[in-house]
Motif scaffolding. Sequence first.
Motif, PDB file in Angstrom:
ATOM      1  N   ILE A 237      -2.622   2.014  -8.414  1.00 14.60           N
ATOM      2  CA  ILE A 237      -2.102   3.351  -8.723  1.00 14.60           C
ATOM      3  C   ILE A 237      -1.695   3.399 -10.193  1.00 14.60           C
ATOM      4  O   ILE A 237      -1.012   2.498 -10.691  1.00 14.60           O
ATOM      5  CB  ILE A 237      -0.892   3.694  -7.832  1.00 14.60           C
TER       6      ILE A 237
ATOM      7  N   ASN B 220      -1.744   8.292   0.220  1.00 14.26           N
ATOM      8  CA  ASN B 220      -1.888   9.426  -0.691  1.00 14.26           C
ATOM      9  C   ASN B 220      -1.876  10.745   0.087  1.00 14.26           C
ATOM     10  O   ASN B 220      -1.700  10.761   1.310  1.00 14.26           O
ATOM     11  CB  ASN B 220      -3.145   9.293  -1.548  1.00 14.26           C
TER      12      ASN B 220
ATOM     13  N   VAL C   1      -3.737   3.384  -0.225  1.00 15.13           N
ATOM     14  CA  VAL C   1      -4.109   2.974  -1.582  1.00 15.13           C
ATOM     15  C   VAL C   1      -3.257   1.780  -1.981  1.00 15.13           C
ATOM     16  O   VAL C   1      -2.031   1.789  -1.800  1.00 15.13           O
ATOM     17  CB  VAL C   1      -3.896   4.130  -2.596  1.00 15.13           C
TER      18      VAL C   1
ATOM     19  N   ASP D 290      -5.072   8.643   2.916  1.00 17.36           N
ATOM     20  CA  ASP D 290      -5.744   7.365   2.664  1.00 17.36           C
ATOM     21  C   ASP D 290      -4.730   6.323   2.203  1.00 17.36           C
ATOM     22  O   ASP D 290      -3.744   6.646   1.509  1.00 17.36           O
ATOM     23  CB  ASP D 290      -6.815   7.528   1.580  1.00 17.36           C
TER      24      ASP D 290
ATOM     25  N   TYR E 250       0.837  -1.193   0.000  1.00 15.54           N
ATOM     26  CA  TYR E 250       0.000   0.000   0.000  1.00 15.54           C
ATOM     27  C   TYR E 250       0.880   1.253   0.000  1.00 15.54           C
ATOM     28  O   TYR E 250       2.048   1.211   0.397  1.00 15.54           O
ATOM     29  CB  TYR E 250      -0.914   0.029   1.233  1.00 15.54           C
TER      30      TYR E 250
END
Length: 205
Positions: free
Chosen positions: A24, A13, A19, A17, A10
């Motif tokens: 991406i 951002n 992501v 958060d 992960y």
Amino acid sequence: MNVQQVPEGYRENARGDLVREDTIKEIDVLRDQIVMETVEKALATRETLKKVKAEVFGDIEAFVDISAEKYGVKAGGAKGNVTLTSFDGRYRVVRANADDVVFDERLQAAKALIDECLQEWSAGAHPGLVALVNDAFRTDRHGELRTNRVLALRRHDINDPRWIQAMEAISDALQVVGSKSYIRVYERVGKTDSYKQIPLDIAGV
């Protein structure tokens, strides 16, 4: 402040958060890579410049002390402007000190006196002087007064007691809040007596 732990696979951002990396977009990954590589280079360059600055200041201070000892006097330390020129005259190193100055509340009294003068002189005053005064008290985009323009008003020889008092108020309002030292390096322009500064910022190189 708790720092969020980012799990493997992960990325965090700008909103904080988490992501998943496989969601991406490639262009976003490439953009991030360019930014991070540029920042890394910039930080490394900053550290190099800090080291060079400290070394140059130390070298100049040591040289000033050595030069002063030749005449049996003690130099004043790291303060004061110093200009050193290479033997062939091609290069020049300048250590300059500049005071950080601000105006206190007495500047408002000066502005009030100047406004009185301008109102009375408005019929016969030169428009250029009115524009000059108004511009001097106009703030920049950061909301700060441009000190040099305010101080430049003192150059005008106007024989009016209020103007004279206003100029005294400007002088009294000036307060030194700090001092900064600079190193500037110059190279002579050809065979002339002029020197151009060697830029040490990204925009100038």
